[in-house]
Design a protein around this motif. Structure first.
Motif, PDB file in Angstrom:
ATOM      1  N   ARG A  93       0.841  -1.198   0.000  1.00  9.44           N
ATOM      2  CA  ARG A  93       0.000   0.000   0.000  1.00  9.44           C
ATOM      3  C   ARG A  93       0.880   1.253   0.000  1.00  9.44           C
ATOM      4  N   PRO A  94       0.407   2.353  -0.593  1.00  3.44           N
ATOM      5  CA  PRO A  94       1.160   3.607  -0.534  1.00  3.44           C
ATOM      6  C   PRO A  94       1.443   4.014   0.913  1.00  3.44           C
ATOM      7  N   GLY A  95       2.641   4.490   1.152  1.00  2.00           N
ATOM      8  CA  GLY A  95       3.045   4.891   2.493  1.00  2.00           C
ATOM      9  C   GLY A  95       3.912   3.864   3.189  1.00  2.00           C
ATOM     10  N   GLN A  96       3.903   2.614   2.671  1.00  3.97           N
ATOM     11  CA  GLN A  96       4.749   1.579   3.248  1.00  3.97           C
ATOM     12  C   GLN A  96       6.163   1.685   2.673  1.00  3.97           C
ATOM     13  N   ASN A  97       7.110   1.107   3.380  1.00  3.03           N
ATOM     14  CA  ASN A  97       8.474   1.008   2.861  1.00  3.03           C
ATOM     15  C   ASN A  97       8.830  -0.462   2.726  1.00  3.03           C
ATOM     16  N   ARG A  98       9.205  -0.886   1.534  1.00  8.45           N
ATOM     17  CA  ARG A  98       9.410  -2.310   1.260  1.00  8.45           C
ATOM     18  C   ARG A  98      10.564  -2.899   2.061  1.00  8.45           C
ATOM     19  N   LEU A  99      11.643  -2.165   2.207  1.00  3.99           N
ATOM     20  CA  LEU A  99      12.792  -2.685   2.955  1.00  3.99           C
ATOM     21  C   LEU A  99      12.473  -2.787   4.437  1.00  3.99           C
ATOM     22  N   ARG A 100      11.792  -1.787   4.965  1.00  2.00           N
ATOM     23  CA  ARG A 100      11.425  -1.834   6.381  1.00  2.00           C
ATOM     24  C   ARG A 100      10.489  -3.009   6.643  1.00  2.00           C
ATOM     25  N   SER A 101       9.502  -3.215   5.769  1.00  2.00           N
ATOM     26  CA  SER A 101       8.580  -4.337   5.930  1.00  2.00           C
ATOM     27  C   SER A 101       9.335  -5.661   5.860  1.00  2.00           C
ATOM     28  N   LEU A 102      10.251  -5.773   4.926  1.00  2.00           N
ATOM     29  CA  LEU A 102      11.001  -7.016   4.742  1.00  2.00           C
ATOM     30  C   LEU A 102      11.813  -7.371   5.983  1.00  2.00           C
ATOM     31  N   LEU A 103      12.374  -6.367   6.630  1.00  2.00           N
ATOM     32  CA  LEU A 103      13.240  -6.613   7.778  1.00  2.00           C
ATOM     33  C   LEU A 103      12.483  -6.732   9.096  1.00  2.00           C
ATOM     34  N   LEU A 104      11.360  -6.036   9.224  1.00  2.00           N
ATOM     35  CA  LEU A 104      10.727  -5.916  10.541  1.00  2.00           C
ATOM     36  C   LEU A 104       9.334  -6.529  10.646  1.00  2.00           C
ATOM     37  N   ASP A 105       8.680  -6.828   9.539  1.00  2.00           N
ATOM     38  CA  ASP A 105       7.313  -7.337   9.579  1.00  2.00           C
ATOM     39  C   ASP A 105       7.325  -8.859   9.449  1.00  2.00           C
ATOM     40  N   PRO A 106       6.903  -9.601  10.479  1.00  2.00           N
ATOM     41  CA  PRO A 106       6.926 -11.072  10.405  1.00  2.00           C
ATOM     42  C   PRO A 106       6.120 -11.630   9.238  1.00  2.00           C
ATOM     43  N   GLU A 107       5.010 -10.993   8.887  1.00  2.00           N
ATOM     44  CA  GLU A 107       4.212 -11.483   7.767  1.00  2.00           C
ATOM     45  C   GLU A 107       4.964 -11.343   6.445  1.00  2.00           C
ATOM     46  N   GLU A 108       5.696 -10.255   6.293  1.00  2.00           N
ATOM     47  CA  GLU A 108       6.480 -10.073   5.068  1.00  2.00           C
ATOM     48  C   GLU A 108       7.657 -11.053   5.030  1.00  2.00           C
ATOM     49  N   GLN A 109       8.222 -11.343   6.171  1.00  2.00           N
ATOM     50  CA  GLN A 109       9.316 -12.318   6.233  1.00  2.00           C
ATOM     51  C   GLN A 109       8.826 -13.700   5.810  1.00  2.00           C
ATOM     52  N   ALA A 110       7.627 -14.078   6.272  1.00  2.00           N
ATOM     53  CA  ALA A 110       7.064 -15.379   5.905  1.00  2.00           C
ATOM     54  C   ALA A 110       6.617 -15.403   4.441  1.00  2.00           C
ATOM     55  N   PHE A 111       6.345 -14.238   3.877  1.00  2.00           N
ATOM     56  CA  PHE A 111       5.870 -14.119   2.498  1.00  2.00           C
ATOM     57  C   PHE A 111       6.938 -14.565   1.498  1.00  2.00           C
ATOM     58  N   HIS A 112       8.212 -14.326   1.808  1.00  2.00           N
ATOM     59  CA  HIS A 112       9.305 -14.620   0.882  1.00  2.00           C
ATOM     60  C   HIS A 112       9.863 -16.009   1.126  1.00  2.00           C
ATOM     61  N   GLN A 113       9.952 -16.801   0.063  1.00  2.00           N
ATOM     62  CA  GLN A 113      10.514 -18.139   0.201  1.00  2.00           C
ATOM     63  C   GLN A 113      11.976 -18.077   0.630  1.00  2.00           C
ATOM     64  N   ASP A 114      12.733 -17.154   0.040  1.00  2.00           N
ATOM     65  CA  ASP A 114      14.148 -16.998   0.390  1.00  2.00           C
ATOM     66  C   ASP A 114      14.355 -15.615   0.985  1.00  2.00           C
ATOM     67  N   TRP A 115      13.969 -15.486   2.259  1.00  2.00           N
ATOM     68  CA  TRP A 115      14.068 -14.194   2.935  1.00  2.00           C
ATOM     69  C   TRP A 115      15.515 -13.743   3.059  1.00  2.00           C
ATOM     70  N   THR A 116      16.419 -14.659   3.289  1.00  2.00           N
ATOM     71  CA  THR A 116      17.825 -14.311   3.453  1.00  2.00           C
ATOM     72  C   THR A 116      18.370 -13.642   2.197  1.00  2.00           C
ATOM     73  N   LYS A 117      18.089 -14.228   1.035  1.00  2.00           N
ATOM     74  CA  LYS A 117      18.555 -13.634  -0.221  1.00  2.00           C
ATOM     75  C   LYS A 117      17.854 -12.314  -0.497  1.00  2.00           C
ATOM     76  N   ALA A 118      16.556 -12.250  -0.202  1.00  2.00           N
ATOM     77  CA  ALA A 118      15.808 -11.020  -0.460  1.00  2.00           C
ATOM     78  C   ALA A 118      16.366  -9.854   0.340  1.00  2.00           C
ATOM     79  N   THR A 119      16.657 -10.071   1.620  1.00  2.00           N
ATOM     80  CA  THR A 119      17.204  -8.985   2.437  1.00  2.00           C
ATOM     81  C   THR A 119      18.576  -8.571   1.934  1.00  2.00           C
ATOM     82  N   ALA A 120      19.413  -9.539   1.558  1.00  2.00           N
ATOM     83  CA  ALA A 120      20.742  -9.206   1.054  1.00  2.00           C
ATOM     84  C   ALA A 120      20.646  -8.386  -0.230  1.00  2.00           C
TER      85      ALA A 120
END
Length: 290
Positions: A146-173
């Protein structure tokens, strides 16, 4: 570091990359009395064909204008790829600085119209991964788009976004390395300062990745994600530059299992007329992401 010049991006990058190269990778016997990770300064200097004293001056920021030949030799020793090598060459004092981009990021009206017509997940992001506008399918794929969100912040801090990615480690890197190359020498940009400061305080993963000084371009690619309703989706990603922002689209292979699931998701998702960000201040500075 003692005696290090302020604003020493070149030296900081050299030191970070030196610590990531093992003696074995450089063809040096590892030995048993190594007190530093990676290569020693004198080892880098020897392999690059320069004096240890000169290399020390480079790391401490006392010489900010090495020749391209010296930088090419260092890139070879540090096992830099093409993107990393280009980044290293761009850190010298001889490189003219790009004009500062202080004006707010803005989504053109025609892009809002385009988002409304696209039947696949699509959104607009700024240089710091801020979501500036999105269509209903993007929000159906992930509420963090949604507008107003930050994708990197969600990826690092939101548990739902972390579970959303199959390879969270690669995505964060990938995301952190892309942020590093996007910032470049624009280190005093208020949005970058705010985001890096926030994540450095709240995420150990970010601190670890930021200290590596990896640089990478996150353009096209394919990702597998886990949607809580329709399950696993394999989606291609493309980023298309429009003015000062990027249009990001996700799409499956035609007639694939993911294609069917995305159609199901579209049927299950109500139309959200506000998701494109119309009527919202997309042409004003971003507030702190909450």
């Amino acid at each position: 570091m003692k005696d290090e010049a302020p604003g020493n991006q070149l030296g900081t990058y050299l030191r970070a990359r030196r610590e990531l190269v093992s003696p074995e990778q450089a063809g040096i016997p590892p030995g048993s009395n190594r007190r530093v990770p990676g290569l020693r300064r004198e080892e880098v200097a020897l392999l690059a064909g320069i004096s240890p004293d000169y290399y020390l001056r480079l790391e401490r920021g006392r010489d900010k204008n090495p020749s391209p030949q010296v930088l090419e030799s260092l890139a070879r020793v540090l096992n830099l790829d093409d993107v990393e090598r280009t980044y290293l060459l761009g850190l010298t004092a001889a490189r003219p600085r790009a004009p500062r981009r202080q004006r707010p990021e803005h989504v053109p009206a025609r892009v809002h119209e385009l988002l409304a017509h696209l039947q696949i997940p699509a959104f607009v992001e700024g240089r710091a991964f801020d979501v500036l506008a999105s269509n209903p399918m993007a929000v159906a794929l992930s509420p963090r788009l949604r507008p107003g969100q930050n994708r990197l912040r969600s990826l690092l801090l939101d548990p739902e976004e972390q579970a959303f990615h199959q390879d969270w480690t690669k995505a964060t890197a990938d995301f952190v390395a892309t942020l590093r190359i996007t910032i470049g020498d624009d280190t005093d940009n208020p949005r970058f300062v705010e985001l890096v400061g926030e994540l450095a305080l709240s995420s150990q993963r970010f601190r670890t990745l930021w200290a590596r000084h990896d640089v990478r371009r996150l353009d096209g690619g394919t990702a597998t994600v886990h949607h809580p309703v329709v399950g696993e989706l394999r989606l291609h990603r493309d980023k298309l530059p429009i003015d000062d922002v990027l249009l990001v689209v996700y799409y499956p292979d035609k007639n694939s299992d993911s294609d069917e699931k995305l159609r199901l998701l579209a049927a299950l998702s109500p139309t959200d007329s506000d998701s494109t960000g119309r009527g919202k201040p997309t042409d004003t500075p971003h507030p702190r992401t909450r």
